[in-house]
Design a protein around this motif. Sequence first.
Motif, PDB file in Angstrom:
ATOM      1  N   PHE A 109       0.812  -1.221   0.000  1.00 22.99           N
ATOM      2  CA  PHE A 109       0.000   0.000   0.000  1.00 22.99           C
ATOM      3  C   PHE A 109       0.843   1.268   0.000  1.00 22.99           C
ATOM      4  N   TYR A 110       1.871   1.301   0.818  1.00 27.62           N
ATOM      5  CA  TYR A 110       2.646   2.534   0.967  1.00 27.62           C
ATOM      6  C   TYR A 110       3.375   2.893  -0.331  1.00 27.62           C
ATOM      7  N   GLY A 111       3.160   4.114  -0.799  1.00 24.66           N
ATOM      8  CA  GLY A 111       3.878   4.599  -1.970  1.00 24.66           C
ATOM      9  C   GLY A 111       3.415   4.010  -3.293  1.00 24.66           C
ATOM     10  N   THR A 112       2.247   3.360  -3.306  1.00 19.70           N
ATOM     11  CA  THR A 112       1.692   2.808  -4.544  1.00 19.70           C
ATOM     12  C   THR A 112       0.255   3.311  -4.707  1.00 19.70           C
ATOM     13  N   ASP A 113      -0.349   2.985  -5.835  1.00 15.73           N
ATOM     14  CA  ASP A 113      -1.752   3.349  -6.053  1.00 15.73           C
ATOM     15  C   ASP A 113      -2.692   2.164  -5.812  1.00 15.73           C
ATOM     16  N   GLU A 138       2.371  -9.969   5.347  1.00 14.62           N
ATOM     17  CA  GLU A 138       1.882  -9.424   6.611  1.00 14.62           C
ATOM     18  C   GLU A 138       1.834  -7.900   6.596  1.00 14.62           C
ATOM     19  N   SER A 139       2.844  -7.259   6.011  1.00 10.86           N
ATOM     20  CA  SER A 139       2.837  -5.790   5.934  1.00 10.86           C
ATOM     21  C   SER A 139       1.644  -5.295   5.128  1.00 10.86           C
ATOM     22  N   THR A 140       1.356  -5.959   4.036  1.00  9.81           N
ATOM     23  CA  THR A 140       0.207  -5.604   3.210  1.00  9.81           C
ATOM     24  C   THR A 140      -1.092  -5.855   3.967  1.00  9.81           C
ATOM     25  N   ALA A 141      -1.166  -6.976   4.683  1.00  6.96           N
ATOM     26  CA  ALA A 141      -2.362  -7.308   5.458  1.00  6.96           C
ATOM     27  C   ALA A 141      -2.645  -6.263   6.528  1.00  6.96           C
ATOM     28  N   TYR A 145      -5.990  -4.069   6.633  1.00 14.12           N
ATOM     29  CA  TYR A 145      -6.826  -4.110   7.829  1.00 14.12           C
ATOM     30  C   TYR A 145      -7.083  -2.694   8.350  1.00 14.12           C
ATOM     31  N   ASP A 146      -6.029  -1.879   8.396  1.00  9.63           N
ATOM     32  CA  ASP A 146      -6.176  -0.492   8.844  1.00  9.63           C
ATOM     33  C   ASP A 146      -7.098   0.306   7.934  1.00  9.63           C
ATOM     34  N   ARG A 150     -11.979  -6.271   4.086  1.00 12.62           N
ATOM     35  CA  ARG A 150     -12.221  -7.626   4.570  1.00 12.62           C
ATOM     36  C   ARG A 150     -11.074  -8.471   4.015  1.00 12.62           C
ATOM     37  N   LEU A 151     -10.497  -9.357   4.826  1.00  7.82           N
ATOM     38  CA  LEU A 151      -9.321 -10.110   4.419  1.00  7.82           C
ATOM     39  C   LEU A 151      -9.549 -11.618   4.464  1.00  7.82           C
ATOM     40  N   VAL A 152      -9.027 -12.280   3.437  1.00  9.39           N
ATOM     41  CA  VAL A 152      -8.999 -13.735   3.370  1.00  9.39           C
ATOM     42  C   VAL A 152      -7.558 -14.119   3.051  1.00  9.39           C
ATOM     43  N   PHE A 153      -6.952 -14.915   3.920  1.00  4.57           N
ATOM     44  CA  PHE A 153      -5.564 -15.325   3.767  1.00  4.57           C
ATOM     45  C   PHE A 153      -5.514 -16.754   3.235  1.00  4.57           C
ATOM     46  N   VAL A 154      -4.778 -16.958   2.160  1.00  2.65           N
ATOM     47  CA  VAL A 154      -4.715 -18.284   1.531  1.00  2.65           C
ATOM     48  C   VAL A 154      -3.433 -18.972   2.002  1.00  2.65           C
ATOM     49  N   GLU A 155      -3.586 -19.880   2.951  1.00  2.00           N
ATOM     50  CA  GLU A 155      -2.426 -20.486   3.615  1.00  2.00           C
ATOM     51  C   GLU A 155      -1.520 -21.231   2.645  1.00  2.00           C
ATOM     52  N   ASP A 156      -2.075 -22.011   1.732  1.00  2.00           N
ATOM     53  CA  ASP A 156      -1.226 -22.808   0.841  1.00  2.00           C
ATOM     54  C   ASP A 156      -0.794 -22.049  -0.418  1.00  2.00           C
ATOM     55  N   ALA A 157      -1.115 -20.761  -0.483  1.00  2.00           N
ATOM     56  CA  ALA A 157      -0.626 -19.887  -1.556  1.00  2.00           C
ATOM     57  C   ALA A 157       0.254 -18.798  -0.958  1.00  2.00           C
TER      58      ALA A 157
END
Length: 191
Positions: A109-113, A138-141, A145-146, A150-157
Amino acid sequence: MTQAFSLDPSRTALVMIDLQHGIVGRPLAPHGGQQVVTHAKQLADAMRAKGAAIVWVRVLLNELHFPQADVSMRAPDAPPAPAEASELVPETGVQAGDLVVSKRQWGAFYGTDLELQLRRRGIDTIVLGGIATNFGVESTARAAYDRSFRLVFVEDATSSLAEDMHRFTFEKLFPYMGHVRSTQQVIDALG
């Protein structure tokens, strides 16, 4: 217990972090780089077919900021990475219409569009994966979140430099931020 959930593809984006030449081939755990890429492609194909947005994030390795720290991520005398190291691996299957976001730090997120691109498409849900779990993902998550996505984390990806780092994040952090699912569970949730 895992809660039942569904995804509205018109309001969902797959965001995959750093599936590029200079990262995918590194020793990773608990999932190898090619396994992560294979699952990312399966997700992208299924989600694209249902109308979800697909976002591939890459880090520009020669522009990545390395502040002074107790443990350096890069040796001070390391030569620049070859240009190809910052390019997405072709096995991801990037297609016209997919977004490619270039970043210069861990988070996307930081410094991008990225936020602008997601908001203008009406996206409120991010399906997130990539490499490395407790760095770029994790940094992106945390930033998502902030921003109330809504977040969905794909463990095997998703994978990291060490299995214990990956497991800690997926067991102790991500369940408090969103839903932890497998590739197949995410595909099934598309309806």
